[in-house]
Design a protein around this motif. Sequence first.
Motif, mmCIF file in Angstrom:
data_model
loop_
_atom_site.group_PDB
_atom_site.id
_atom_site.type_symbol
_atom_site.label_atom_id
_atom_site.label_comp_id
_atom_site.label_asym_id
_atom_site.label_seq_id
_atom_site.Cartn_x
_atom_site.Cartn_y
_atom_site.Cartn_z
ATOM 1 N N ALA A 169 -11.823 -3.079 -21.727
ATOM 2 C CA ALA A 169 -10.619 -3.008 -22.546
ATOM 3 C C ALA A 169 -9.592 -2.023 -21.997
ATOM 4 O O ALA A 169 -8.657 -1.664 -22.708
ATOM 5 C CB ALA A 169 -10.992 -2.615 -23.974
ATOM 6 N N SER A 170 -9.746 -1.577 -20.754
ATOM 7 C CA SER A 170 -8.864 -0.544 -20.210
ATOM 8 C C SER A 170 -8.266 -0.998 -18.890
ATOM 9 O O SER A 170 -8.887 -1.757 -18.144
ATOM 10 C CB SER A 170 -9.627 0.779 -20.006
ATOM 11 O OG SER A 170 -10.231 1.207 -21.207
ATOM 12 N N ARG A 171 -7.073 -0.524 -18.622
ATOM 13 C CA ARG A 171 -6.448 -0.659 -17.308
ATOM 14 C C ARG A 171 -6.440 0.726 -16.664
ATOM 15 O O ARG A 171 -5.779 1.640 -17.125
ATOM 16 C CB ARG A 171 -5.028 -1.213 -17.421
ATOM 17 C CG ARG A 171 -4.298 -1.237 -16.076
ATOM 18 C CD ARG A 171 -2.876 -1.761 -16.186
ATOM 19 N NE ARG A 171 -2.854 -3.205 -16.323
ATOM 20 C CZ ARG A 171 -2.539 -3.847 -17.432
ATOM 21 N NH1 ARG A 171 -2.228 -3.159 -18.521
ATOM 22 N NH2 ARG A 171 -2.536 -5.160 -17.480
ATOM 23 N N PHE A 172 -7.193 0.883 -15.600
ATOM 24 C CA PHE A 172 -7.309 2.171 -14.937
ATOM 25 C C PHE A 172 -6.179 2.330 -13.929
ATOM 26 O O PHE A 172 -5.939 1.450 -13.101
ATOM 27 C CB PHE A 172 -8.667 2.295 -14.252
ATOM 28 C CG PHE A 172 -9.821 2.331 -15.215
ATOM 29 C CD1 PHE A 172 -10.222 3.523 -15.790
ATOM 30 C CD2 PHE A 172 -10.496 1.173 -15.564
ATOM 31 C CE1 PHE A 172 -11.272 3.569 -16.681
ATOM 32 C CE2 PHE A 172 -11.548 1.202 -16.458
ATOM 33 C CZ PHE A 172 -11.941 2.403 -17.026
ATOM 34 N N ASP A 173 -5.518 3.463 -14.009
ATOM 35 C CA ASP A 173 -4.393 3.767 -13.146
ATOM 36 C C ASP A 173 -4.750 5.001 -12.320
ATOM 37 O O ASP A 173 -5.102 6.049 -12.877
ATOM 38 C CB ASP A 173 -3.134 4.032 -13.981
ATOM 39 C CG ASP A 173 -1.942 4.363 -13.112
ATOM 40 O OD1 ASP A 173 -1.494 3.485 -12.368
ATOM 41 O OD2 ASP A 173 -1.464 5.514 -13.176
ATOM 42 N N VAL A 174 -4.681 4.883 -10.996
ATOM 43 C CA VAL A 174 -5.098 5.959 -10.107
ATOM 44 C C VAL A 174 -4.029 6.173 -9.047
ATOM 45 O O VAL A 174 -3.424 5.216 -8.558
ATOM 46 C CB VAL A 174 -6.464 5.626 -9.456
ATOM 47 C CG1 VAL A 174 -6.387 4.356 -8.634
ATOM 48 C CG2 VAL A 174 -6.967 6.783 -8.598
ATOM 49 N N THR A 196 -4.793 -0.345 -11.311
ATOM 50 C CA THR A 196 -3.479 -0.132 -10.721
ATOM 51 C C THR A 196 -3.551 1.054 -9.784
ATOM 52 O O THR A 196 -4.038 2.125 -10.170
ATOM 53 C CB THR A 196 -2.420 0.119 -11.805
ATOM 54 O OG1 THR A 196 -2.383 -0.985 -12.708
ATOM 55 C CG2 THR A 196 -1.047 0.295 -11.174
ATOM 56 N N VAL A 197 -3.060 0.886 -8.566
ATOM 57 C CA VAL A 197 -3.106 1.912 -7.543
ATOM 58 C C VAL A 197 -1.683 2.378 -7.270
ATOM 59 O O VAL A 197 -0.834 1.584 -6.852
ATOM 60 C CB VAL A 197 -3.761 1.391 -6.245
ATOM 61 C CG1 VAL A 197 -3.875 2.508 -5.214
ATOM 62 C CG2 VAL A 197 -5.131 0.788 -6.541
ATOM 63 N N GLN A 198 -1.418 3.641 -7.534
ATOM 64 C CA GLN A 198 -0.130 4.261 -7.225
ATOM 65 C C GLN A 198 -0.314 5.045 -5.929
ATOM 66 O O GLN A 198 -1.008 6.066 -5.912
ATOM 67 C CB GLN A 198 0.309 5.189 -8.353
ATOM 68 C CG GLN A 198 0.281 4.564 -9.734
ATOM 69 C CD GLN A 198 1.508 3.750 -10.034
ATOM 70 O OE1 GLN A 198 2.454 3.721 -9.250
ATOM 71 N NE2 GLN A 198 1.515 3.080 -11.175
ATOM 72 N N TRP A 199 0.279 4.593 -4.842
ATOM 73 C CA TRP A 199 0.011 5.188 -3.532
ATOM 74 C C TRP A 199 1.311 5.611 -2.872
ATOM 75 O O TRP A 199 2.269 4.843 -2.785
ATOM 76 C CB TRP A 199 -0.727 4.197 -2.661
ATOM 77 C CG TRP A 199 -0.989 4.658 -1.253
ATOM 78 C CD1 TRP A 199 -0.545 4.099 -0.104
ATOM 79 C CD2 TRP A 199 -1.776 5.774 -0.857
ATOM 80 N NE1 TRP A 199 -1.002 4.787 0.984
ATOM 81 C CE2 TRP A 199 -1.765 5.835 0.550
ATOM 82 C CE3 TRP A 199 -2.489 6.754 -1.549
ATOM 83 C CZ2 TRP A 199 -2.425 6.813 1.278
ATOM 84 C CZ3 TRP A 199 -3.152 7.728 -0.833
ATOM 85 C CH2 TRP A 199 -3.122 7.747 0.555
#
Length: 365
Positions: free
Chosen positions: A189-194, A219-222
């Motif tokens: 139930a979660s969207r993981f953002d890293v 979701t990858v913030q790079w």
Amino acid sequence: MRHFDTWVLRDPYSIWHYYPTGHRWRDTVRDLIHSRAICSPENPSSSTPINPSMHTQSQSPLLQLPAELRQMIWSYVLTNDSTPTTLNPQTLHLVQLKGKIRHVRCPSQLNSSNHSNPPNPALTQNRHCCPTTPARWRIYDGRVPGHSDRLLYPHTHEHLPSSLSDSNVNLLRVCRRIHTEAEHILYQASRFDVDDLYTFIAFSESLSPNARGSIRRLTVQWMPIWIPMEGLDHKGSVYGHTHSDELWVRFWESVSKLGGLTELGLSLDLGRFTSVGSGVSGQRIPFGMGEGWVGPLLRVRGLTDFDLAVTARCDLEARGVVESELVKEVGELRDGLREFLCRPREVLDERVGKRQKRARLAITA
């Protein structure tokens, strides 16, 4: 001292007068130890528990509820929503604080009428929704209040400890049955953002196989300090522990092991572009399916949705030049990656160093 510890482990009642440190037990504790009232195993022949007031799991009113109601209760406790998976997946920003992996629950809610294919609110926000969560190397000028450039920790905002989520995950520690029934809910139930590669690697390695396979959205913030897989690693740089070819490969290997991953978003933050004379200065990265930094991404399979976003900060004169260079290249790369990453997991490709599976003939006499 080694023999003394062994003695205590073999027969704790033989030296019931003293602690292992040499201090004397209290009289009440000594009496309990001497009478074997504590540390005494339960009588196998007795079917009743030691404490008659304790109830077994089969007598728990909560566990007697129907499975559907229990799942709704677990979902509400763990995610504050009875149906978060299909309607409103929560976004969890993963952070690394004092050597521990923590998370911040994003307060922004998903307001969309299209529940069948909801957008990814974290893809282009770059964690501006939660300003205490970005890694320090993603702060452009290094003088943003609250961030420190003197530490090597990725997340150093002074108000981050007070922003950490207080999600009630103690429910999973009640008993094994509740843990088995509710563990997957928190991850599905979660969207993981890293935005830090090592943070996600440490996070995924700490999970059980069941929890790791329950992750659906990532979701990858790079922000590339230098282009990965181009031999540009700087061993002496302060960014060497956060930006390296080895870490880039390890990260995508960890992502490829998420057996239940269906939605993946990659956001590349190119930093600042400024106009200098007749040209534009800024960090450029080549976009193309044949580029070296794209190769590790091709290990991922089985997605139903992939999206690619490229963000940059430009002045008025540099904006038009940057957009004309990136729009077409980014669109072509996004379409090419979608074709590869949305293939079934059983289909392998030679471009990632593996052969495709072939059907073998059954030879019989």
